[in-house]
Every structure is written in structure tokens, then in C-alpha cells.
Design an enzyme around this catalytic site. Structure first.
Site, PDB file in Angstrom:
ATOM      1  CB  SER A  79     -41.373 -35.981  -8.449  1.00  0.00           C
ATOM      2  OG  SER A  79     -40.122 -36.851  -8.451  1.00  0.00           O
ATOM      3  CG  ASP A 233     -39.808 -41.189  -8.169  1.00  0.00           C
ATOM      4  OD1 ASP A 233     -39.684 -41.848  -9.379  1.00  0.00           O
ATOM      5  OD2 ASP A 233     -39.359 -40.095  -8.166  1.00  0.00           O
ATOM      6  CG  ASP A 235     -41.988 -39.003 -11.812  1.00  0.00           C
ATOM      7  OD1 ASP A 235     -41.274 -39.457 -10.702  1.00  0.00           O
ATOM      8  OD2 ASP A 235     -41.442 -38.324 -12.564  1.00  0.00           O
ATOM      9  CG  ASP A 237     -38.125 -38.981 -12.242  1.00  0.00           C
ATOM     10  OD1 ASP A 237     -38.547 -39.220 -10.992  1.00  0.00           O
ATOM     11  OD2 ASP A 237     -38.210 -37.704 -12.327  1.00  0.00           O
TER      12      ASP A 237
END
Length: 510
Positions: A79, A233, A235, A237
């Protein structure tokens, strides 16, 4: 071992079926290598595997599970954590991260893998199907179909300047593509941060919550006189949003403000378009601002509160599926999902919704998104939030954190800044105590237990405290509220609320 354990659990759960899974990864060092290993192990177990051809946003993997009718999925990501980290997220048949009892059961299966010889490898490569651009188009078109609300406003302001940074991560292709799919034609990417690189060379940490992480994008926006700054960010999400003020500088919104803006936009447009039906709902976590409760009530929409973590939002969507319609939801940690096509926070669609909201504000109200946020505070009350992380490292630190929670349970504050604590929520016992009447009742709408305490005072102040599940820290969340008579008094009331939060911190000796 994690993948073999998950594979063994899937075989038990779906005995007699052809198990199908998706595998994705972000830009972190070795993420591709790990994803290919995961795909190989699944394929060697006889599973049908859908592996993305390159890095992809986590929410697209969640979408793939639902779209392709899969049983599970894995994404390799850490993340928004610093470059040293990598991680492993496992998903279930509904496209959400695994929850109880599957989480514990999978760990039990992993624990049974005691030798590398138990891990199947190098078999059945023909079981792996590669997902590429054709699948991206399906995902992006679904986002547009499910969440776009004001195409006519976008058409008028299609050339609105939007600065976007993927922070060296997986949003690099899909966020600009989604904005283009919505109709925006003037998206300016931060060139240095459009380079996919797991070392995140331009930032200390790829976390859009932090001003210094967003600074390069804000500087470019200043130079370009852009209306809006967006970031995702690694990834993709989570999203970060910075808005231009009347003075020409840029304010980085916190996660609560971003959630409030996008949710208010959705609810306002749903109401204007006559889409709201009885039972329609939004969701937020218990440590998120209380402003969505007030806004949802205004529009006759139910607002569910759930434990921290998007998997709990996904659980409510799953339970309500086929009964009532989910409009949107999110959490203060910079995650939002509009529409139920995905079961995790989605920075791709959230960026498009934020941009569309800005175009709608300009077209229908003649104001910027930041000015509209101030108008919302006048209408619904000025809610202000803050978070403090108290770090306690090592074994001693973990014990100190547990002792703090024991002490707070035994001796909760009776008042906060002179305002009586009237409600105490204990999510470990799922009990709500009314301190005025002494009555203890179950916390409504919450089934899962968590080590969280909340104190609510007579004047509407809310303080929440919980140990972090992943880091050696204990988190304190503060929420205060005041009336905002007019936008002209915004800065004055904002300063007063911030001072009140600082006084609460001092009183709690933080």
C-alpha cells in the site's frame, strides 16, 4: 507457504469445483517476481489463474474477482508504506479482503506448511491466462457507467486543469485513462513521479496523506494554475486531493474532508436526479468524521458505521446486496468507493468523482470545490478532525499499549474540556454505556469485536482510541464540531476548533 496455505483452504471450501483466482501487483521492488511465483503455485495446484500482464491498481483485482466469477485473488503490495516493505493481500469470492472466519482458517492452513516440499511449483503453466488492456477497458467503462453523475458539466469544463501524480505506482495508466473516459482532456501528470519505481525516488514515503509527499504535484499545480491536484498511492486504492483556495495557494485535504466532499457530491446529485430510494445507504468507519451522518440524514439516506478497515464496508455491501442500494462509502485513511462494482477502496474512480465534482461546482454553483466545502460546513456544521499516533516500540511498548487500554477501560475520562462524557462505546465488549442513566446496551449495527474505545461528550466531541493492528503504536482520533455562521468566519472557527483539539491532546497528556 502463504499461497499454498490459501490454495489448500480454497480446495477444501470449493471441493469439486474448478477453483479460479486472480493475481495482481503494484510497483514495489520484486512485486512482479512475487506475483509470478503466486500465479505459478496456484496453477500448480490445478487452479485457473488470471495474472495481470503488468502492475495494476488493487481495486481492479477486486473487480476482476466479481467480473470473472472467481473464488479468490491475491495482490502483492504494501500500500502506502515506505519502500522497504512489501506485502500480501488475500481476497474472497465477493472481491473483498478476507474476513472472519476465513482469515483465521487460512492462517491455520499456512501454519500446516512446514516444508518447502509441500509447496507445489512448476506445474500446469497453461492454467495461467494473462489479463491486459482489454480488461482495463471493461473496468474503466464499468466505473463510468456506475459512478458518473454529471457528464454535461464535464463536457463544459473538460479542459479544467488537473495535476495528477501516481507516486511511481500503479495508477500511472488507469487514473489518467479514467479521467479521459469521463471526458477530461487536460490532465497534467507529474513527469518525475510517472516513472514506475519501487524505490519511490522523489518521496520519503509514497503516502498521499503527507504534504511533503504531495509537494511536487502542488508545485506543478501552482506553476500551471491548476484547479485540482490528485494523487494515488502505489497500489492506487487511496487518493490524495489538494484544492486551490481563493488566495491561490493549495490546501491538502485530510481523509475526512475528501470523503465528505465526494459523498456530499454523490448524495446531492442522487437527490437532484431522483435516484434516492428508501433503504439506500452510505457507509463509513467508526473513527471517521460524524459529518456524513448529518448529511445522509438530510437526504433521507441511512449511514452505516462499521469497524476500521474496508473489508467491513464490503461486508455491509454484501449483506445488503439485493435488498438496498449502496451509494458510496469510505474511511478517514484516504479510501473511498463510489458504487458496488468493486469491494475495496478505489482510487481510480475516486479521482474521477473528485474531478467531476469540481466541474459540477463550477458549472452549477460558480464556485470551486474548496468554496463548496466551506458552504457545506455552513449548512451541516463545521466538523474538524485530527489523529495522533503514540509510538511504543518493542515488547515493552506492546505491553504499555495494552496497559493504556486496560487503564482507559477501568478509568475513562468523566469529562473532556469541561464537557461531560455522556456515552462510552467499547467495541471489545460491543457495549454502549449511557453515563447519564447508567444504562448499558449493545452497540447497534456492529457484530465484530475490536479493541477500540470511544467517548462522546455533551457538546458533540468524540475521542476514539485503538492500538494499531500493524504497527507499534496506539492511535487517538479527535472529532469536534461548531456552527459556522458564514464562510467569512471560516478561518476564525477553524482556528478555534484546532485549538480545541490541541487542548484535548494536552488534557490527555499526548
Amino acid at each position: 507457504t502463504a499461497t499454498q496455505g490459501l490454495a489448500n483452504y480454497l480446495k477444501k471450501n470449493f471441493a469439486g469445483e474448478q477453483v479460479k483466482v486472480a493475481v495482481a501487483h503494484d510497483s514495489r521492488n520484486n512485486s512482479r517476481l512475487f506475483a509470478e511465483h503466486v500465479a505459478d503455485i496456484f496453477a500448480s495446484n490445478g487452479f485457473k489463474v488470471y495474472l495481470f500482464d503488468a502492475l495494476r491498481p488493487t481495486p481492479e483485482m477486486s473487480f476482476a474477482i466479481r467480473e470473472l466469477g472467481l473464488h479468490s485473488g491475491v495482490v502483492i503490495t504494501a500500500s502506502h508504506n515506505p519502500k522497504e516493505y512489501n506485502g500480501y493481500k488475500a481476497y474472497w469470492t465477493d472481491g473483498a479482503q478476507v474476513t472472519s472466519p476465513h482469515d483465521v482458517n487460512i492462517i491455520d492452513e499456512v501454519a500446516l506448511i512446514t516444508s518447502n516440499d509441500q509447496v507445489l511449483k512448476g506445474l500446469n503453466p497453461e492454467n495461467i491466462t494473462i489479463l491486459g488492456e482489454e480488461f482495463d477497458k471493461i473496468y474503466l467503462d464499468r466505473i463510468k457507467k456506475d459512478v458518473q453523475l454529471s457528464p454535461e458539466c464535464v463536457a463544459k469544463y473538460h479542459d479544467m486543469k488537473i495535476v495528477y501524480t501516481p507516486l511511481h505506482g500503479s495508477g500511472v495508466r488507469l487514473v489518467p485513462e479514467s479521467l479521459k473516459n469521463f471526458g477530461f482532456t487536460n490532465v497534467i501528470m507529474v513527469p518525475e513521479q510517472a516513472v514506475v519505481d519501487g524505490n519511490f525516488p522523489t518521496v520519503e514515503s509514497p503516502n498521499p496523506e503527507e504534504r511533503k509527499t504531495m509537494q511536487m504535484a502542488i508545485d506543478l499545480a501552482q506553476e500551471q494554475n491548476a484547479d485540482l491536484v490528485l494523487a494515488t498511492d502505489p497500489d492506487s486504492d487511496r487518493l490524495g486531493v489538494a484544492l486551490r483556495t481563493g488566495k491561490g495557494d493549495y490546501v491538502l485535504l485530510n481523509g475526512n474532508q475528501t470523503l465528505v466532499l465526494i459523498m456530499c457530491y454523490q448524495l446531492t446529485r442522487w437527490a437532484e436526479l431522483g435516484l434516492i430510494k428508501e433503504g439506500d445507504y452510505v457507509v463509513k468507519t467508526i473513527v471517521t468524521s460524524m459529518m456524513p451522518d448529518a448529511v445522509a440524514a438530510h437526504y433521507g439516506v441511512k449511514c452505516y458505521n462499521c469497524l476500521t478497515g474496508f473489508k467491513y464496508i464490503a461486508k455491509i455491501i454484501r449483506e445488503q446486496e439485493g435488498k438496498h442500494t449502496y451509494i458510496g462509502g469510505g474511511e478517514e485513511s484516504f479510501g473511498y468507493l463510489g458504487g458496488s462494482y468493486v469491494r475495496d477502496k478505489d482510487g481510480v474512480s475516486a479521482c474521477s468523482l473528485a474531478a467531476e465534482a469540481a466541474a459540477w461546482c463550477r458549472d452549477t454553483k460558480g464556485v470551486t470545490l474548496y468554496e463548496w466545502l466551506q458552504d457545506l460546513y455552513v449548512k451541516f456544521g463545521f466538523y474538524r478532525e485530527s489523529l495522533v499516533n503514540v509510538v511504543r516500540k518493542g515488547k515493552d511498548g506492546a505491553e504499555q499499549i495494552q496497559n493504556m487500554m486496560v487503564e482507559f477501560r477501568a478509568n475513562p475520562p468523566q469529562e473532556i474540556l469541561g464537557s461531560k462524557v455522556v456515552e462510552i462505546y467499547d467495541y471489545k465488549t460491543l457495549e454502549l454505556k449511557n453515563t447519564v442513566t447508567g444504562e448499558v446496551s449493545p452497540i447497534p449495527g456492529i457484530e465484530d469485536k475490536s479493541n477500540v474505545l470511544q467517548w462522546v461528550t455533551e457538546d458533540g466531541t468524540k475521542v476514539s482510541v485503538r492500538p494499531s493492528g500493524t504497527e507499534p503504536k496506539i492511535k487517538f482520533y479527535f472529532g469536534v464540531k461548531a456552527e459556522l455562521p458564514s464562510v467569512a468566519e471560516f478561518e476564525k472557527v477553524e482556528a478555534e476548533l484546532d485549538a480545541k483539539i490541541e487542548a484535548i491532546k494536552a488534557e490527555l497528556k499526548l
